[in-house]
Design an enzyme around this catalytic site. Sequence first.
Site, PDB file in Angstrom:
ATOM      1  N   SER A 200       2.331   8.212 -11.605  1.00 48.76           N
ATOM      2  CA  SER A 200       1.591   9.324 -11.002  1.00 48.76           C
ATOM      3  C   SER A 200       2.394  10.621 -10.923  1.00 48.76           C
ATOM      4  O   SER A 200       1.940  11.575 -10.297  1.00 48.76           O
ATOM      5  CB  SER A 200       1.164   8.927  -9.571  1.00 48.76           C
ATOM      6  OG  SER A 200       2.310   8.688  -8.760  1.00 48.76           O
ATOM      7  N   GLY A 222       5.287  10.972  -2.334  1.00 44.67           N
ATOM      8  CA  GLY A 222       5.321   9.596  -2.791  1.00 44.67           C
ATOM      9  C   GLY A 222       4.720   9.486  -4.183  1.00 44.67           C
ATOM     10  O   GLY A 222       3.846  10.284  -4.564  1.00 44.67           O
ATOM     11  N   ASP A 360       1.781  12.011  -0.108  1.00 42.30           N
ATOM     12  CA  ASP A 360       1.806  10.835  -0.977  1.00 42.30           C
ATOM     13  C   ASP A 360       0.927  11.088  -2.198  1.00 42.30           C
ATOM     14  O   ASP A 360      -0.293  11.157  -2.107  1.00 42.30           O
ATOM     15  CB  ASP A 360       1.309   9.608  -0.212  1.00 42.30           C
ATOM     16  CG  ASP A 360       1.559   8.313  -0.964  1.00 42.30           C
ATOM     17  OD1 ASP A 360       2.064   8.379  -2.110  1.00 42.30           O
ATOM     18  OD2 ASP A 360       1.264   7.241  -0.419  1.00 42.30           O
ATOM     19  N   HIS A 361       1.574  11.230  -3.351  1.00 41.49           N
ATOM     20  CA  HIS A 361       0.879  11.517  -4.597  1.00 41.49           C
ATOM     21  C   HIS A 361       0.572  10.247  -5.392  1.00 41.49           C
ATOM     22  O   HIS A 361       0.088  10.294  -6.516  1.00 41.49           O
ATOM     23  CB  HIS A 361       1.747  12.470  -5.439  1.00 41.49           C
ATOM     24  CG  HIS A 361       1.023  13.150  -6.551  1.00 41.49           C
ATOM     25  ND1 HIS A 361       1.163  12.777  -7.870  1.00 41.49           N
ATOM     26  CD2 HIS A 361       0.145  14.187  -6.545  1.00 41.49           C
ATOM     27  CE1 HIS A 361       0.411  13.554  -8.639  1.00 41.49           C
ATOM     28  NE2 HIS A 361      -0.216  14.418  -7.870  1.00 41.49           N
ATOM     29  N   SER A 362       0.861   9.072  -4.830  1.00 42.46           N
ATOM     30  CA  SER A 362       0.608   7.808  -5.523  1.00 42.46           C
ATOM     31  C   SER A 362      -0.890   7.563  -5.657  1.00 42.46           C
ATOM     32  O   SER A 362      -1.701   8.124  -4.916  1.00 42.46           O
ATOM     33  CB  SER A 362       1.263   6.644  -4.778  1.00 42.46           C
ATOM     34  OG  SER A 362       0.657   6.452  -3.515  1.00 42.46           O
TER      35      SER A 362
END
Length: 419
Positions: A200, A222, A360-362
Amino acid sequence: MSRSSTCVYFLQHSSFQILCGNRDVVLVWIYVFVVIKRKEVCVCAYWRLGRSCMRSAEYCISVAPVQLTMLFLVILTTFLCSTYADISCYNDDGQPVDWFIIYKLPKLKENPDHDGETYMYQDASTQAWVESTHTMNDTDGAVGHTLQQFYKSGGPKNEGVAYVLYNDQFEEKMSYPSKFGHTKGVILLDQEQGIWLVHSTPKFPPKLQEGYYWPHNGLRNGQSFLCVTYSYSSFKAIGNQLMYTEPDCYESSLPPSFADDFPELVSASQGKFVKKPPWTSQVTLTSVGGKAFTSFAKNGHFEDDLYSGWLSGALESNLLVQFWPNSAGVLPSNCSIEYFVYSIEYLQFSQAISFSHHIDHSKWCISKSANDSGKPWTCIGDMNRVEGEMKRGGGTVCTSDAAIWKAFYKLIEKYEDCS
């Protein structure tokens, strides 16, 4: 074999490449023979570096007849294992693994030990999250070690390796082109097997000539990673999935033998995607270790949310979804469909490691209950739940594994219920 006879066994003809500083790659050819006489065994090696003259060496030892077979097997096994290793995912200890999952932690202001490069790791042997002693910038860590196979491959000069790197947010641009899918990953394979790394992170991994490093833009938020080792034949189906997800490929090499076997991968790397329905594709892939993973790929013409418009129904499960919620047009939790979809809002690994989805970029999701459809699903991919991505390609890779599901389920502290 008569007492006066001599047997010659041709062990291996191998070629590989070495880097000489910043100079070109040097091709090394090796020929190895074992000469077995009445009471003597000789290992003879001949090699050539690039266009230089052939060199040779010979080593002989006296052995008793009963030791002959054992010695031959040891020599054979040692040589073959030391001269060639198939491309694979690698764990934090530098050992090849069937698959791994990494959760790169966000930069936590309240915990200076987590500066944006630390991560949690799991594979089949851990059965849970393990805090890594490496950082994302280390070439000895799981992602770094795995990708070193790409950086040490020799690039297009090596016709025994193929690769495709794609990332919709690789280049410095004010806005990213919607003609490509919202999808990020690495495909790397030799003529035996290879890896598909789904992740991601924008602007990652660097191009071949830059070498491996963790980008500064990857510190704050993240990120998620799924690496799976697949057999050579699996990459035909993987190439087909990419024709649906519409990747923005920024570096690739598909030598003739690979291009002949995987025309779909060639098309996807050249920006040639599916042109007619159906606009989705679901395929089960089996890792070299025998584990089943299901890839879900959608084209932009699908024009719906990956999770509520397709995935929850396909998995027959209510879903809890983690995604980047800071873009315009975020979709709310959806309870108007047969299988509900909820948006995760807060996560916690421990009292010292907890964070909001806003950093959080997950991209991942799990079935809300391990009993949904009788399978505890976990999916890791590259799509958000936002209006803009309804008209973009992308996907996710799912597996039904109780230990993986439990590891992710324990992280969820809060999710958005349907209003």
